[in-house]
Design a protein around this motif. Sequence first.
Motif, PDB file in Angstrom:
ATOM      1  N   VAL A 115       0.853  -1.182   0.000  1.00  0.00           N
ATOM      2  CA  VAL A 115       0.000   0.000   0.000  1.00  0.00           C
ATOM      3  C   VAL A 115       0.892   1.236   0.000  1.00  0.00           C
ATOM      4  N   ALA A 116       0.821   2.012  -1.072  1.00  0.00           N
ATOM      5  CA  ALA A 116       1.692   3.184  -1.201  1.00  0.00           C
ATOM      6  C   ALA A 116       1.198   4.355  -0.375  1.00  0.00           C
ATOM      7  N   CYS A 117      -0.091   4.608  -0.413  1.00  0.00           N
ATOM      8  CA  CYS A 117      -0.656   5.725   0.354  1.00  0.00           C
ATOM      9  C   CYS A 117      -2.150   5.520   0.516  1.00  0.00           C
ATOM     10  N   VAL A 118      -2.709   6.274   1.446  1.00  0.00           N
ATOM     11  CA  VAL A 118      -4.139   6.202   1.735  1.00  0.00           C
ATOM     12  C   VAL A 118      -4.711   7.613   1.697  1.00  0.00           C
ATOM     13  N   SER A 119      -5.803   7.793   0.971  1.00  0.00           N
ATOM     14  CA  SER A 119      -6.456   9.096   0.871  1.00  0.00           C
ATOM     15  C   SER A 119      -7.866   9.023   1.451  1.00  0.00           C
ATOM     16  N   LEU A 120      -8.306  10.127   2.020  1.00  0.00           N
ATOM     17  CA  LEU A 120      -9.684  10.268   2.476  1.00  0.00           C
ATOM     18  C   LEU A 120     -10.455  11.064   1.428  1.00  0.00           C
ATOM     19  N   ILE A 121     -11.590  10.532   1.017  1.00  0.00           N
ATOM     20  CA  ILE A 121     -12.477  11.228   0.087  1.00  0.00           C
ATOM     21  C   ILE A 121     -13.766  11.527   0.841  1.00  0.00           C
ATOM     22  N   GLY A 122     -14.064  12.801   1.012  1.00  0.00           N
ATOM     23  CA  GLY A 122     -15.181  13.205   1.864  1.00  0.00           C
ATOM     24  C   GLY A 122     -16.551  12.877   1.297  1.00  0.00           C
ATOM     25  N   SER A 209      -1.947  22.951   1.383  1.00  0.00           N
ATOM     26  CA  SER A 209      -2.221  21.945   2.396  1.00  0.00           C
ATOM     27  C   SER A 209      -2.617  20.632   1.735  1.00  0.00           C
ATOM     28  N   ASN A 210      -2.382  19.523   2.439  1.00  0.00           N
ATOM     29  CA  ASN A 210      -2.857  18.225   1.967  1.00  0.00           C
ATOM     30  C   ASN A 210      -4.363  18.103   2.082  1.00  0.00           C
ATOM     31  N   VAL A 211      -4.961  18.969   2.904  1.00  0.00           N
ATOM     32  CA  VAL A 211      -6.369  18.855   3.260  1.00  0.00           C
ATOM     33  C   VAL A 211      -7.232  19.795   2.429  1.00  0.00           C
ATOM     34  N   ASN A 212      -8.288  19.247   1.849  1.00  0.00           N
ATOM     35  CA  ASN A 212      -9.342  20.032   1.224  1.00  0.00           C
ATOM     36  C   ASN A 212     -10.465  20.100   2.256  1.00  0.00           C
ATOM     37  N   PRO A 213     -10.648  21.239   2.927  1.00  0.00           N
ATOM     38  CA  PRO A 213     -11.517  21.301   4.103  1.00  0.00           C
ATOM     39  C   PRO A 213     -12.979  20.944   3.818  1.00  0.00           C
ATOM     40  N   ARG A 214     -13.657  20.455   4.868  1.00  0.00           N
ATOM     41  CA  ARG A 214     -15.111  20.271   4.786  1.00  0.00           C
ATOM     42  C   ARG A 214     -15.747  21.631   4.516  1.00  0.00           C
ATOM     43  N   GLU A 265     -14.516  16.585   4.357  1.00  0.00           N
ATOM     44  CA  GLU A 265     -13.072  16.775   4.175  1.00  0.00           C
ATOM     45  C   GLU A 265     -12.470  15.684   3.304  1.00  0.00           C
ATOM     46  N   SER A 266     -11.563  16.093   2.418  1.00  0.00           N
ATOM     47  CA  SER A 266     -10.738  15.150   1.672  1.00  0.00           C
ATOM     48  C   SER A 266      -9.279  15.412   2.030  1.00  0.00           C
ATOM     49  N   ASP A 267      -8.499  14.337   2.095  1.00  0.00           N
ATOM     50  CA  ASP A 267      -7.103  14.457   2.527  1.00  0.00           C
ATOM     51  C   ASP A 267      -6.275  13.465   1.728  1.00  0.00           C
TER      52      ASP A 267
END
Length: 274
Positions: A115-122, A209-214, A265-267
Amino acid sequence: MATNFISFIATEAYVPDRGLNGLAKGFTFKGRFSAPPGLNVTSIGAILTAVGGVTTTPGQKQACDASAIFTPRRLQFAFTDGGSLSVPIPDKADLITAGKAIKGALETNFGSGSVACVSLIGEHWGRLDEELRPTGTTPAAGPDTRAAAGTKNPTYSVSVLYNNDGGKTAAQSVRMATNTPGNVPFPPYAAAIQTALGTPLPGGCGSASNVNPRKYVIDFLTTDTDNPVRKMIIPVASATPANILAVGTALATNTQTLCLNYYGESDGRFSRFL
């Protein structure tokens, strides 16, 4: 090779970012994910356990399905050799524990470091105006964000202390349209904007930022015949469900609001919490 979709019903209700109020209260969440080639039965079972899911049979129905205007939050696991696995997470409180469990199952299956990376999709909720607008409130036109005179449109810029879905806080820069000079929020929505952003910081970090805010996205009515409908994006600094709901209710209560959407939020680097 045909795509292998794993469909499931969560044993607990889906919990929106705004909490179990309004549109989603009490609905049983039905989700699915596409299993990559080589994902074994043991790993599939571990993923279902992590999200509290029970597999469904083809064509199985359930009462009160989630609305088509709703898209659940997801964790996306990208593999080092290409491809990815995207898994819906019914409860935001479980993001880290579920993420660790799923990552562990995948690396047990495909090898350490696969697993290379994990992203959150809001999550996304459309037409929250239908749920949060008070009975008897009718949308009506009001001021535009464009300045009444001059060629330059003022903006409202501020840095806020943002609470991310990984449980930490970080400075976030916010910029939005206004019709009033002096770095003040758009007056018709000023109270809701201040509730959404909280106490401003004296300065920001000056970087992306890595974060796209809610955030809530509103379409609001104006008296400008050339631009009768404007759009505004209002980030929400607090991760607390009651605060997120309070901002949405305030926006829906404003008579200028025509349509109201919410994006969680997406990160892109949620891996740092796992």
